[in-house]
Design a protein around this motif. Structure first.
Motif, mmCIF file in Angstrom:
data_model
loop_
_atom_site.group_PDB
_atom_site.id
_atom_site.type_symbol
_atom_site.label_atom_id
_atom_site.label_comp_id
_atom_site.label_asym_id
_atom_site.label_seq_id
_atom_site.Cartn_x
_atom_site.Cartn_y
_atom_site.Cartn_z
ATOM 1 N N VAL A 1 0.868 -1.270 0.056
ATOM 2 C CA VAL A 1 -0.097 0.102 0.107
ATOM 3 C C VAL A 1 0.865 1.261 -0.019
ATOM 4 C CG1 VAL A 1 -1.963 -1.281 1.122
ATOM 5 C CG2 VAL A 1 -0.021 -0.016 2.551
ATOM 6 N N ASP A 2 2.103 1.192 -0.224
ATOM 7 C CA ASP A 2 3.075 2.444 -0.343
ATOM 8 C C ASP A 2 3.224 3.081 0.951
ATOM 9 O OD1 ASP A 2 4.979 3.967 -1.691
ATOM 10 O OD2 ASP A 2 3.268 5.128 -2.602
ATOM 11 N N ALA A 3 3.344 2.354 2.035
ATOM 12 C CA ALA A 3 3.463 3.070 3.430
ATOM 13 C C ALA A 3 4.845 3.200 3.747
ATOM 14 C CB ALA A 3 2.579 2.273 4.500
ATOM 15 N N ASP A 4 5.033 4.057 4.512
ATOM 16 C CA ASP A 4 6.582 4.501 4.680
ATOM 17 C C ASP A 4 7.171 3.432 5.998
ATOM 18 O OD1 ASP A 4 7.108 6.347 2.639
ATOM 19 O OD2 ASP A 4 6.081 7.618 3.676
ATOM 20 N N LEU A 5 6.247 3.197 6.984
ATOM 21 C CA LEU A 5 6.526 2.615 8.116
ATOM 22 C C LEU A 5 5.373 2.217 8.673
ATOM 23 C CD1 LEU A 5 7.165 5.250 10.878
ATOM 24 C CD2 LEU A 5 6.787 5.927 8.445
ATOM 25 N N GLY A 6 5.613 1.028 9.844
ATOM 26 C CA GLY A 6 4.245 0.453 10.247
ATOM 27 C C GLY A 6 4.619 -0.087 11.344
ATOM 28 N N SER A 7 3.470 -0.692 12.190
ATOM 29 C CA SER A 7 3.575 -1.591 13.333
ATOM 30 C C SER A 7 2.503 -2.543 13.243
ATOM 31 C CB SER A 7 3.263 -0.678 14.553
ATOM 32 O OG SER A 7 4.516 0.101 14.984
ATOM 33 N N SER A 8 2.683 -3.844 13.738
ATOM 34 C CA SER A 8 1.743 -4.925 13.751
ATOM 35 C C SER A 8 1.691 -5.619 15.032
ATOM 36 C CB SER A 8 2.041 -5.971 12.674
ATOM 37 O OG SER A 8 0.942 -6.864 12.728
ATOM 38 N N GLY A 9 0.789 -5.619 15.658
ATOM 39 C CA GLY A 9 0.548 -6.225 17.126
ATOM 40 C C GLY A 9 -0.699 -6.987 17.603
ATOM 41 N N GLU A 10 -0.647 -7.186 18.936
ATOM 42 C CA GLU A 10 -1.992 -7.529 19.444
ATOM 43 C C GLU A 10 -2.029 -6.918 20.694
ATOM 44 O OE1 GLU A 10 -1.224 -11.652 20.691
ATOM 45 O OE2 GLU A 10 -0.608 -12.400 18.779
ATOM 46 N N THR A 11 -3.371 -6.656 20.870
ATOM 47 C CA THR A 11 -3.713 -6.205 22.309
ATOM 48 C C THR A 11 -4.840 -6.668 22.877
ATOM 49 O OG1 THR A 11 -5.418 -4.622 21.231
ATOM 50 C CG2 THR A 11 -3.014 -3.807 21.482
ATOM 51 N N VAL B 1 -8.757 -11.154 22.061
ATOM 52 C CA VAL B 1 -7.241 -10.618 21.737
ATOM 53 C C VAL B 1 -7.536 -10.012 20.264
ATOM 54 C CG1 VAL B 1 -5.163 -11.092 21.019
ATOM 55 C CG2 VAL B 1 -5.974 -12.438 22.906
ATOM 56 N N ARG B 2 -7.164 -8.704 20.128
ATOM 57 C CA ARG B 2 -7.255 -8.047 18.892
ATOM 58 C C ARG B 2 -5.960 -8.133 18.198
ATOM 59 N NH1 ARG B 2 -10.113 -2.362 18.570
ATOM 60 N NH2 ARG B 2 -8.055 -1.755 19.624
ATOM 61 N N ILE B 3 -5.853 -8.585 16.820
ATOM 62 C CA ILE B 3 -4.663 -8.343 16.145
ATOM 63 C C ILE B 3 -4.880 -7.185 15.180
ATOM 64 C CG2 ILE B 3 -4.323 -10.814 16.121
ATOM 65 C CD1 ILE B 3 -5.039 -10.368 12.960
ATOM 66 N N GLY B 4 -3.830 -6.373 14.807
ATOM 67 C CA GLY B 4 -4.027 -5.431 13.720
ATOM 68 C C GLY B 4 -2.488 -4.622 13.436
ATOM 69 N N THR B 5 -2.828 -4.027 12.374
ATOM 70 C CA THR B 5 -1.629 -3.165 11.876
ATOM 71 C C THR B 5 -1.979 -1.922 11.655
ATOM 72 O OG1 THR B 5 -0.998 -5.351 10.843
ATOM 73 C CG2 THR B 5 -0.198 -3.291 9.873
ATOM 74 N N THR B 6 -0.937 -0.757 11.800
ATOM 75 C CA THR B 6 -1.079 0.528 11.665
ATOM 76 C C THR B 6 -0.054 1.138 10.705
ATOM 77 O OG1 THR B 6 -1.942 0.811 14.038
ATOM 78 C CG2 THR B 6 -1.265 2.790 12.709
ATOM 79 N N LEU B 7 -0.207 1.617 9.713
ATOM 80 C CA LEU B 7 0.695 1.825 8.685
ATOM 81 C C LEU B 7 0.629 3.520 8.420
ATOM 82 C CD1 LEU B 7 -0.355 -0.967 5.941
ATOM 83 C CD2 LEU B 7 1.718 -0.763 7.631
ATOM 84 N N PHE B 8 1.860 4.002 8.215
ATOM 85 C CA PHE B 8 1.858 5.619 8.294
ATOM 86 C C PHE B 8 2.741 5.807 6.962
ATOM 87 C CE2 PHE B 8 2.313 4.035 12.600
ATOM 88 C CZ PHE B 8 1.577 4.871 13.335
ATOM 89 N N ARG B 9 2.159 7.194 6.624
ATOM 90 C CA ARG B 9 3.065 7.922 5.347
ATOM 91 C C ARG B 9 3.832 9.035 6.167
ATOM 92 N NH1 ARG B 9 -1.241 7.000 0.678
ATOM 93 N NH2 ARG B 9 -0.093 4.826 -0.274
ATOM 94 N N VAL C 1 -5.631 -3.437 2.993
ATOM 95 C CA VAL C 1 -5.368 -3.729 4.438
ATOM 96 C C VAL C 1 -6.385 -4.333 5.271
ATOM 97 C CG1 VAL C 1 -4.848 -2.528 6.778
ATOM 98 C CG2 VAL C 1 -3.967 -1.525 4.630
ATOM 99 N N ARG C 2 -7.750 -4.022 4.968
ATOM 100 C CA ARG C 2 -8.535 -4.605 5.567
ATOM 101 C C ARG C 2 -8.951 -6.348 5.200
ATOM 102 N NH1 ARG C 2 -14.301 -3.456 7.036
ATOM 103 N NH2 ARG C 2 -15.577 -5.281 6.799
ATOM 104 N N GLU C 3 -8.887 -6.597 3.892
ATOM 105 C CA GLU C 3 -9.136 -7.972 3.609
ATOM 106 C C GLU C 3 -7.716 -8.711 3.882
ATOM 107 O OE1 GLU C 3 -11.809 -8.985 2.551
ATOM 108 O OE2 GLU C 3 -12.429 -6.937 2.670
ATOM 109 N N ALA C 4 -6.620 -8.364 3.875
ATOM 110 C CA ALA C 4 -5.349 -8.799 4.394
ATOM 111 C C ALA C 4 -5.565 -9.470 5.951
ATOM 112 C CB ALA C 4 -4.160 -7.978 4.359
ATOM 113 N N HIS C 5 -6.378 -8.545 6.701
ATOM 114 C CA HIS C 5 -6.455 -9.074 8.359
ATOM 115 C C HIS C 5 -7.760 -9.756 8.318
ATOM 116 C CE1 HIS C 5 -3.769 -5.580 8.755
ATOM 117 N NE2 HIS C 5 -3.806 -6.040 10.147
ATOM 118 N N ALA C 6 -8.690 -9.944 7.364
ATOM 119 C CA ALA C 6 -9.728 -10.831 7.478
ATOM 120 C C ALA C 6 -9.197 -12.159 7.153
ATOM 121 C CB ALA C 6 -10.636 -10.632 6.307
#
Length: 269
Positions: free
Chosen positions: A44-54, A153-161, A176-181
Motif C-alpha cells: 500500500v506504499d506506506a513508509d513505516l508501520g507496526s503490527s501487534g496484539e492487544t 485478543v485483537r490483532i492489527g496493523t497500523t501503517l503510516f506515510r 489492509v482490511r482484507e489482509a486482516h480478514a
C-alpha cells in the motif's frame, strides 16, 4: 467504507501470497509479524508501520501483548521512536486515534480506517496525538485495521506515510482490511500469538531435540542423531514439556499437528 470489490485480481493474489508467507513463519510470532508489516507496507506504499496484539477490550484497561515495528529508523532516531512507543504502551489512550479506532471497531469488527475518516484535518493538527506521536515520528496520514480473535485478543496493523505525502486511497484501505480478514482466522492456529511459548526461546540443543521428536524419533534415535546420552535426551524432553505446557510426547506432537506449523520449522537454524 472501503469495499472488497475495489480490489484487483493482483491484489487478491498478493493477499493470499502474503498469508502463505506468514504461515511459513507462523511458529514464530515475531517473525511472521515482521514479515506482515513489511510486506503490507509495500503493498500500500506506506513508509513505516507496526503490527501487534492487544487485550482487554471487553472491559478493563487496554494492554499491548507484543508489537513488531518496521521502517521507523528511516524517519527518527531510535531514541525518539523508542520514547514515543514507550509512551503509547504505557497509556494507549494518549494517542487520540485509539479511542476512535475502538469505537469504529465496535461498530464493525475488522474495519480499516484512515485518520482523515475519523477526524478532520483542523481538529487533528491541533490534537495531542499529532503533537506527541505523529510530529516526533515525522508522519501524517495513517490507516489501521484491528480484528478480534478468540480470547478477546485483537490483532492489527497500523501503517503510516511521512508528512507531506498523500492520504491512503480506498483500494489501499481495502487491501489492509482484507489482509486482516484472511490472517485473523489463522492466529492462534498456524500463526502463533505473542504469548504462545516459542521454540526460539529454547537453547539450540533443545531446539534440535524438538525437531527430532517432531519427526517421530524415539529417545534412542534422538541420542544417536545428536550424539547425546539417553539421560540427556530424557532431560531435554522434560524441559520441552515444561516450556510448552504439555505432559507427554503425544501432547507435544498434537500441538504441532493442530497448529499446522511449517515443515521444516523456521526456528531450526
Amino acid at each position: 467504507m472501503a469495499k472488497a470489490g475495489m480490489l484487483r485480481a493482483e491484489d487478491w493474489r498478493a493477499i493470499i501470497g502474503l498469508a502463505g508467507e506468514c504461515r511459513d513463519l507462523g511458529d514464530d510470532a515475531t517473525a511472521w509479524r515482521d514479515h506482515l508489516v513489511r510486506r503490507l507496507a509495500r503493498m500500500v506504499d506506506a513508509d513505516l508501520g507496526s503490527s501487534g496484539e492487544t487485550v482487554g477490550h471487553a472491559g478493563g484497561p487496554l494492554r499491548s501483548v507484543g508489537v513488531a515495528n518496521w521502517g521507523f529508523d528511516h524517519f527518527t532516531s531510535p531514541k525518539v521512536h523508542g520514547a514515543v512507543f514507550a509512551q503509547v504502551l504505557e497509556d494507549p489512550l494518549c494517542y487520540d486515534l485509539v479511542e476512535r479506532w475502538n469505537a469504529e471497531q465496535a461498530r464493525e469488527d475488522g474495519a480499516a480506517s484512515t485518520r482523515r475518516k475519523l477526524v478532520e484535518d483542523r481538529e487533528w493538527y491541533a490534537s495531542t496525538g499529532d503533537d506527541l506521536i505523529h510530529r516526533p515520528l515525522g508522519v501524517d496520514h495513517v490507516v489501521a485495521c484491528w480484528r478480534t480473535t478468540p480470547g478477546d485478543v485483537r490483532i492489527g496493523t497500523t501503517l503510516f506515510r511521512g508528512r507531506g505525502r498523500r492520504d491512503f486511497d480506498g483500494r489501499e484501505v481495502a487491501i489492509v482490511r482484507e489482509a486482516h480478514a484472511v490472517l485473523a482466522s489463522l492466529v492462534g492456529g498456524p500463526l502463533a500469538r505473542f504469548e504462545d511459548p516459542s521454540p526460539r526461546g529454547l537453547p539450540p540443543h533443545m531446539r534440535r531435540v524438538l525437531a527430532c521428536l517432531l519427526e517421530g524419533d524415539g529417545d534412542k534415535q534422538v541420542a544417536a542423531r545428536l550424539g547425546l546420552s539417553a539421560y540427556s535426551v530424557n532431560q531435554y524432553t522434560k524441559g520441552l514439556y515444561r516450556h510448552f505446557g504439555v505432559r507427554s510426547r503425544a501432547e507435544l506432537l498434537a500441538r504441532w499437528l493442530r497448529r499446522a506449523y511449517p515443515d521444516p520449522p523456521s526456528w531450526l537454524e
